[in-house]
Design a protein around this motif. Structure first.
Motif, mmCIF file in Angstrom:
data_model
loop_
_atom_site.group_PDB
_atom_site.id
_atom_site.type_symbol
_atom_site.label_atom_id
_atom_site.label_comp_id
_atom_site.label_asym_id
_atom_site.label_seq_id
_atom_site.Cartn_x
_atom_site.Cartn_y
_atom_site.Cartn_z
ATOM 1 N N ALA A 11 0.885 -1.168 0.034
ATOM 2 C CA ALA A 11 -0.532 0.026 0.171
ATOM 3 C C ALA A 11 0.722 1.367 0.609
ATOM 4 N N ALA A 12 1.794 1.349 1.027
ATOM 5 C CA ALA A 12 2.851 2.512 0.955
ATOM 6 C C ALA A 12 3.563 2.519 -0.935
ATOM 7 N N ASN A 13 3.774 1.568 -1.037
ATOM 8 C CA ASN A 13 5.123 1.695 -2.183
ATOM 9 C C ASN A 13 3.842 2.192 -3.335
ATOM 10 N N LEU A 14 2.367 1.720 -3.244
ATOM 11 C CA LEU A 14 1.785 2.404 -4.800
ATOM 12 C C LEU A 14 1.448 3.578 -4.645
ATOM 13 N N LEU A 15 1.766 4.020 -3.343
ATOM 14 C CA LEU A 15 1.129 5.744 -3.080
ATOM 15 C C LEU A 15 2.091 6.542 -3.718
ATOM 16 N N LYS A 16 3.281 5.907 -3.213
ATOM 17 C CA LYS A 16 5.226 6.495 -3.201
ATOM 18 C C LYS A 16 5.024 6.749 -4.267
ATOM 19 N N ALA A 17 4.323 5.508 -5.281
ATOM 20 C CA ALA A 17 4.805 5.423 -6.486
ATOM 21 C C ALA A 17 3.795 6.516 -7.440
ATOM 22 N N ALA A 35 -6.901 21.032 -0.335
ATOM 23 C CA ALA A 35 -7.788 21.652 -1.342
ATOM 24 C C ALA A 35 -9.196 20.709 -0.855
ATOM 25 N N ILE A 36 -8.838 19.005 -0.826
ATOM 26 C CA ILE A 36 -9.868 18.810 -0.448
ATOM 27 C C ILE A 36 -10.912 18.508 0.902
ATOM 28 N N GLY A 37 -10.358 19.327 1.661
ATOM 29 C CA GLY A 37 -10.341 19.300 2.853
ATOM 30 C C GLY A 37 -10.533 18.684 3.871
ATOM 31 N N VAL A 38 -9.338 17.795 3.809
ATOM 32 C CA VAL A 38 -8.335 16.697 4.675
ATOM 33 C C VAL A 38 -7.134 17.616 4.359
ATOM 34 N N VAL A 39 -7.528 17.973 7.035
ATOM 35 C CA VAL A 39 -6.047 18.431 7.184
ATOM 36 C C VAL A 39 -4.881 17.466 7.320
ATOM 37 N N GLU A 40 -3.621 17.803 7.479
ATOM 38 C CA GLU A 40 -2.913 16.207 7.629
ATOM 39 C C GLU A 40 -1.118 17.842 7.461
ATOM 40 N N ALA A 41 -0.350 17.255 8.646
ATOM 41 C CA ALA A 41 0.446 17.326 8.059
ATOM 42 C C ALA A 41 1.634 17.042 7.483
ATOM 43 N N GLU A 42 2.431 17.619 6.878
ATOM 44 C CA GLU A 42 3.543 17.030 6.910
ATOM 45 C C GLU A 42 4.195 15.560 7.261
ATOM 46 N N ALA A 43 4.710 15.892 8.376
ATOM 47 C CA ALA A 43 5.582 15.110 8.533
ATOM 48 C C ALA A 43 4.451 13.713 8.935
ATOM 49 N N ASN A 44 3.343 13.907 9.558
ATOM 50 C CA ASN A 44 2.354 13.351 9.195
ATOM 51 C C ASN A 44 2.204 12.206 8.198
ATOM 52 N N ASN A 47 5.370 9.793 8.381
ATOM 53 C CA ASN A 47 5.224 9.279 9.627
ATOM 54 C C ASN A 47 3.823 7.655 8.880
ATOM 55 N N LYS A 48 2.801 8.373 8.118
ATOM 56 C CA LYS A 48 2.105 7.149 7.631
ATOM 57 C C LYS A 48 2.999 6.514 6.647
ATOM 58 N N SER A 50 5.818 5.770 5.965
ATOM 59 C CA SER A 50 7.247 5.286 6.331
ATOM 60 C C SER A 50 7.047 4.374 7.374
ATOM 61 N N ARG A 51 5.685 4.110 7.901
ATOM 62 C CA ARG A 51 5.256 2.889 8.420
ATOM 63 C C ARG A 51 4.565 1.969 7.742
ATOM 64 N N GLY A 52 3.957 2.582 6.753
ATOM 65 C CA GLY A 52 2.828 1.485 5.838
ATOM 66 C C GLY A 52 1.218 2.115 7.238
ATOM 67 N N LYS A 53 1.424 2.876 7.802
ATOM 68 C CA LYS A 53 0.057 2.458 8.356
ATOM 69 C C LYS A 53 -1.104 3.189 8.149
ATOM 70 N N PHE A 54 -1.565 3.120 7.850
ATOM 71 C CA PHE A 54 -3.081 3.983 7.019
ATOM 72 C C PHE A 54 -4.335 3.864 6.346
ATOM 73 N N THR A 55 -5.689 4.322 6.793
ATOM 74 C CA THR A 55 -6.562 3.315 6.485
ATOM 75 C C THR A 55 -6.764 3.198 4.393
ATOM 76 N N ALA A 56 -7.515 2.548 4.236
ATOM 77 C CA ALA A 56 -8.296 2.523 2.912
ATOM 78 C C ALA A 56 -8.578 3.950 2.814
ATOM 79 N N ALA A 57 -9.455 4.449 3.210
ATOM 80 C CA ALA A 57 -10.296 6.119 3.474
ATOM 81 C C ALA A 57 -9.156 6.745 2.972
ATOM 82 N N TRP A 58 -8.094 7.140 3.941
ATOM 83 C CA TRP A 58 -6.859 7.741 3.580
ATOM 84 C C TRP A 58 -6.181 7.519 2.205
ATOM 85 N N LEU A 59 -5.883 6.572 1.289
ATOM 86 C CA LEU A 59 -4.989 5.824 0.433
ATOM 87 C C LEU A 59 -6.234 6.542 -0.718
#
Length: 73
Positions: A11-17, A35-44, A47-48, A50-59
């Motif tokens: 999942a992480a590699n897919l998004l990075k690619a 711009a689509i209403g999702v507030v996220e810090a660059e560090a977050n 980290n997501k 890097s860890r590969g831990k995030f929801t399908a919704a976030w992907l």
């Protein structure tokens, strides 16, 4: 620290690619998510991915934000 599972790594590699393919940096992703209403810090974001831990919704939010319309798995 726990090892990433194969699925988390995929999942992480897919998004990075897709980010690389679209020429979008982590900072750019943060802007596009905002711009689509999702507030996220660059560090977050970093980290997501890097860890590969995030929801399908976030992907899906990320893929939508960078205008990915097709995926090859």
């Amino acid at each position: 620290m726990a090892e990433k599972t194969d699925w988390e790594l995929k999942a992480a590699n897919l998004l990075k690619a897709e980010l690389k393919r679209k020429g979008v940096t982590y900072a750019g992703l943060v802007e596009k998510l905002a711009a689509i209403g999702v507030v996220e810090a660059e560090a977050n974001v970093r980290n997501k991915l890097s860890r590969g831990k995030f929801t399908a919704a976030w992907l899906l939010q990320c893929l939508n934000a960078i205008e990915v319309t097709e995926l090859r798995l």
